[in-house]
Motif scaffolding. Structure first.
Motif, PDB file in Angstrom:
ATOM      1  N   SER A 373     120.726  30.081  96.715  1.00  0.00           N
ATOM      2  CA  SER A 373     121.827  29.391  96.381  1.00  0.00           C
ATOM      3  C   SER A 373     122.806  29.121  97.396  1.00  0.00           C
ATOM      4  CB  SER A 373     122.461  29.577  94.913  1.00  0.00           C
ATOM      5  OG  SER A 373     123.247  30.950  95.114  1.00  0.00           O
ATOM      6  N   ASP A 374     122.139  29.420  98.728  1.00  0.00           N
ATOM      7  CA  ASP A 374     122.997  29.556  99.983  1.00  0.00           C
ATOM      8  C   ASP A 374     122.308  28.973 101.198  1.00  0.00           C
ATOM      9  OD1 ASP A 374     125.148  29.826 101.605  1.00  0.00           O
ATOM     10  OD2 ASP A 374     124.584  31.729 102.240  1.00  0.00           O
ATOM     11  N   SER A 375     121.366  28.036 100.719  1.00  0.00           N
ATOM     12  CA  SER A 375     120.005  27.739 101.954  1.00  0.00           C
ATOM     13  C   SER A 375     120.815  26.068 102.271  1.00  0.00           C
ATOM     14  CB  SER A 375     118.709  27.544 101.153  1.00  0.00           C
ATOM     15  OG  SER A 375     118.715  26.703 100.342  1.00  0.00           O
ATOM     16  N   ALA A 376     120.173  25.702 103.236  1.00  0.00           N
ATOM     17  CA  ALA A 376     120.476  24.093 103.715  1.00  0.00           C
ATOM     18  C   ALA A 376     120.087  23.295 102.571  1.00  0.00           C
ATOM     19  CB  ALA A 376     119.578  23.929 104.752  1.00  0.00           C
ATOM     20  N   ASP A 377     118.928  23.594 101.834  1.00  0.00           N
ATOM     21  CA  ASP A 377     118.657  22.524 100.872  1.00  0.00           C
ATOM     22  C   ASP A 377     119.378  22.611  99.765  1.00  0.00           C
ATOM     23  OD1 ASP A 377     116.234  21.698 102.017  1.00  0.00           O
ATOM     24  OD2 ASP A 377     114.880  23.368 101.497  1.00  0.00           O
ATOM     25  N   TRP A 378     120.034  23.902  99.341  1.00  0.00           N
ATOM     26  CA  TRP A 378     120.776  23.896  98.279  1.00  0.00           C
ATOM     27  C   TRP A 378     122.165  23.165  98.440  1.00  0.00           C
ATOM     28  CZ3 TRP A 378     121.415  25.930  93.353  1.00  0.00           C
ATOM     29  CH2 TRP A 378     122.566  25.962  92.646  1.00  0.00           C
ATOM     30  N   LYS A 379     122.533  23.392  99.744  1.00  0.00           N
ATOM     31  CA  LYS A 379     123.786  22.514 100.237  1.00  0.00           C
ATOM     32  C   LYS A 379     123.392  21.097  99.928  1.00  0.00           C
ATOM     33  CE  LYS A 379     125.328  26.477 102.971  1.00  0.00           C
ATOM     34  NZ  LYS A 379     125.686  26.729 104.185  1.00  0.00           N
ATOM     35  N   THR A 380     122.217  20.422 100.370  1.00  0.00           N
ATOM     36  CA  THR A 380     121.920  19.226 100.442  1.00  0.00           C
ATOM     37  C   THR A 380     122.075  18.714  98.793  1.00  0.00           C
ATOM     38  OG1 THR A 380     120.609  19.258 102.386  1.00  0.00           O
ATOM     39  CG2 THR A 380     120.148  17.479 100.869  1.00  0.00           C
ATOM     40  N   ILE A 381     121.327  19.429  97.810  1.00  0.00           N
ATOM     41  CA  ILE A 381     121.442  19.129  96.876  1.00  0.00           C
ATOM     42  C   ILE A 381     122.680  19.174  96.156  1.00  0.00           C
ATOM     43  CG2 ILE A 381     120.355  20.034  94.060  1.00  0.00           C
ATOM     44  CD1 ILE A 381     118.187  21.344  95.790  1.00  0.00           C
ATOM     45  N   ALA A 382     123.453  19.955  96.343  1.00  0.00           N
ATOM     46  CA  ALA A 382     124.758  19.831  95.905  1.00  0.00           C
ATOM     47  C   ALA A 382     125.662  18.761  96.445  1.00  0.00           C
ATOM     48  CB  ALA A 382     125.670  21.237  96.314  1.00  0.00           C
ATOM     49  N   THR A 383     125.459  18.308  97.511  1.00  0.00           N
ATOM     50  CA  THR A 383     126.006  17.053  98.066  1.00  0.00           C
ATOM     51  C   THR A 383     125.614  15.928  97.380  1.00  0.00           C
ATOM     52  OG1 THR A 383     126.246  18.350 100.323  1.00  0.00           O
ATOM     53  CG2 THR A 383     126.613  15.850 100.233  1.00  0.00           C
ATOM     54  N   VAL A 384     124.407  15.829  97.173  1.00  0.00           N
ATOM     55  CA  VAL A 384     123.789  14.447  96.518  1.00  0.00           C
ATOM     56  C   VAL A 384     124.186  14.450  94.938  1.00  0.00           C
ATOM     57  CG1 VAL A 384     121.842  13.326  95.966  1.00  0.00           C
ATOM     58  CG2 VAL A 384     121.837  14.381  98.193  1.00  0.00           C
ATOM     59  N   LEU A 385     124.206  15.528  94.413  1.00  0.00           N
ATOM     60  CA  LEU A 385     124.388  15.463  92.978  1.00  0.00           C
ATOM     61  C   LEU A 385     126.047  15.420  92.697  1.00  0.00           C
ATOM     62  CD1 LEU A 385     122.165  18.369  91.294  1.00  0.00           C
ATOM     63  CD2 LEU A 385     121.882  15.596  91.400  1.00  0.00           C
ATOM     64  N   GLY A 386     126.839  15.855  93.655  1.00  0.00           N
ATOM     65  CA  GLY A 386     128.341  15.808  93.592  1.00  0.00           C
ATOM     66  C   GLY A 386     128.790  14.429  92.956  1.00  0.00           C
ATOM     67  N   PRO A 387     130.281  14.452  92.739  1.00  0.00           N
ATOM     68  CA  PRO A 387     131.321  15.448  93.298  1.00  0.00           C
ATOM     69  C   PRO A 387     131.582  16.602  92.168  1.00  0.00           C
ATOM     70  CG  PRO A 387     132.238  13.504  92.057  1.00  0.00           C
ATOM     71  CD  PRO A 387     130.832  13.026  92.153  1.00  0.00           C
ATOM     72  N   ALA A 388     130.801  16.560  91.091  1.00  0.00           N
ATOM     73  CA  ALA A 388     130.943  17.784  90.247  1.00  0.00           C
ATOM     74  C   ALA A 388     130.234  18.982  90.898  1.00  0.00           C
ATOM     75  CB  ALA A 388     130.395  17.617  88.843  1.00  0.00           C
ATOM     76  N   PRO A 389     130.858  20.273  90.495  1.00  0.00           N
ATOM     77  CA  PRO A 389     130.188  21.402  91.496  1.00  0.00           C
ATOM     78  C   PRO A 389     128.755  21.618  91.040  1.00  0.00           C
ATOM     79  CG  PRO A 389     131.909  22.055  89.826  1.00  0.00           C
ATOM     80  CD  PRO A 389     131.907  20.539  89.820  1.00  0.00           C
TER      81      PRO A 389
END
Length: 455
Positions: A373-389
């Motif tokens: 949960s600390d990879s570049a792919d994870w961060k991409t997923i979080a960005t696209v799904l946002g703004p909720a955490p």
């Protein structure tokens, strides 16, 4: 014996030509989008496992891909279970896999609607698989085809993989495909699959739960044998009685609570989002839990995150009330925590069951691994799904993601659909359905997510 391709397509045509069934094209019902029509047609195919008949689902998906100019291939196990593979070649060496399973569970007697009608009721599309998991499959299919239609050459290759047999453990689907065709997944870096656990209140997403770890299956069959005969005779040690006594001893084993690292990370992420006393308990779960159980209040169902659970699900004995069976059996669904020693737990189970019964292992799994949960792919997923955490979810169920994680391929369980708890009740339950409006929104999320991850 496997059906010929002509027979498979003929069967699909029969199903889709039932009264009121739409064609794959938009002409069948102009009120539905192309993707909703795909889902409606997919839901009308009975792929109940057992026996599965995933070949009809694979043939349907192949026809949709072909209409978009994408060729696919079927991967058929030695017992005739069919999975489907398609690939959009990227410019680089890596690839991502869009995974879902074609098979569905039995509908059960509580259904009030036809499980394979594809009916629209109160703005929702009804059918077994509407939530688990044909809707995800069509969202992934739409994202896959969208890349092709836009003429995008992704940096990563994108693989569309629809598998057989997940609902029975995946041995004839994902496990078979990975073992038989490892070259098809060379360079695979990421899998998107089912398993997402989102929190939605009043139509608002509080957080996106992306599954990174899960429990492991330990499925058993237990048999007892004895002298059969007429039930008028006294047979206190009949097979049925021996089985019941063995199962009673198993269920009497005291539970042992344990906080695994995936559960600890999940609750640490949820604590600040909940807030209050419950949030503090989640944040400090090691303080709140002892091996004997919780010492602080917890939400219903939270115990599943800390226990190796034992559930007796299937029983077989005599088919007549006045006949004593010569054999009785039970099937047991055990879910182990990621770090539980399976061999040691099974030995404990066998001791409790005793020597009067025979124990057969139906499905097992090695120690569980987690995706980062600390990879570049994870961060991409979080960005696209946002703004909720986005939080790293640990789930009490298990999915085919475990087969990919076992090969050191990151796998994330994602639901792109923002559905409240009552809307998810149809998963393995009656009258399964998905609201069409949210299906459309979730499909668009999946398109954006796949584009972001593939580029």
């Amino acid at each position: 014996m496997l059906r010929s391709r002509a027979k498979v397509f003929a069967l699909i045509l029969v199903v889709l030509s039932r009264p009121g069934a739409p064609a794959v094209a938009n002409s069948g019902n102009p009120a539905l989008s192309e993707t909703a029509l795909w889902l409606q047609s997919y839901l009308r195919l009975d792929t109940t496992n057992p026996p599965g008949h995933e070949e009809i689902g694979a043939a349907f998906l192949a026809s949709v891909l072909r209409s978009a100019g994408i060729e696919s291939r079927t991967l058929t196990s030695t017992t005739g279970r069919t999975s489907l593979y398609a690939r959009l070649q990227g410019s680089g060496s890596g690839s991502i896999v869009l995974l879902h399973h074609i098979d569905v569970v039995r509908q059960g007697a509580a259904w009030t609607l036809q499980p394979f009608s594809g009916a629209i009721v109160a703005g929702a599309l009804v059918g077994r698989g509407a939530l688990d998991v044909k809707s995800l499959g069509i969202a992934e299919l739409s994202a896959f085809i969208d890349l092709k239609r836009q003429g995008i050459t992704p940096r990563r290759s994108v693989i569309f993989l629809a598998v057989a047999d997940e609902e029975a453990g995946g041995g004839e689907g994902s496990a078979f495909v990975l073992a038989k065709y490892p070259e098809l997944f060379a360079g695979a870096e990421l899998v998107l699959n089912e398993g997402g656990s989102n929190r939605v209140v009043g139509g608002e997403v509080r957080w996106w739960g992306v599954e990174v770890a899960q429990k492991r299956p330990l499925w058993l069959r237990v048999r007892a044998s004895g002298r059969g005969g007429h039930a008028a005779g006294l047979q206190p040690h009949s097979a049925t009685h021996e089985l019941i006594e063995a199962l009673a001893r198993l269920l009497a084993l005291p539970p042992a609570y344990h906080v695994s690292e995936p559960a600890r990370r999940y609750l640490a992420a949820l604590g600040p989002l909940h807030g209050g006393t419950l949030g503090d308990t989640m944040t400090h779960i090691d303080r709140a839990l002892t091996p004997q159980g919780p010492r602080e209040a917890m939400l219903p169902g939270m115990a599943n995150l800390f226990l190796d659970t034992v559930q007796i699900t299937v029983l077989h004995a005599s088919e007549q009330i006045n006949t004593v069976a010569s054999e009785a059996s039970a099937e047991i669904d055990i879910r182990l925590l990621p770090d539980t020693d399976a061999a040691r737990f099974l030995a404990r189970v066998k001791i409790a069951l005793g020597n009067e019964v025979e124990t057969e292992l139906l499905l097992g799994s090695p120690l569980g691994s987690s995706s980062s949960s600390d990879s570049a792919d994870w961060k991409t997923i979080a960005t696209v799904l946002g703004p909720a955490p986005t939080v790293p979810a640990f789930i009490a169920g298990f999915t085919d993601s475990r087969y990919f994680r076992g090969r050191n391929i990151a796998a994330y369980g994602i639901s792109p659909f923002a559905l409240a708890g009552d809307e998810l009740a149809g998963i393995h339950g009656p009258d399964e359905r998905i609201p069409l409006a949210e299906f459309e929104r979730g499909t668009e999320r999946m398109r954006r997510l796949v584009q972001a991850l593939a580029r």
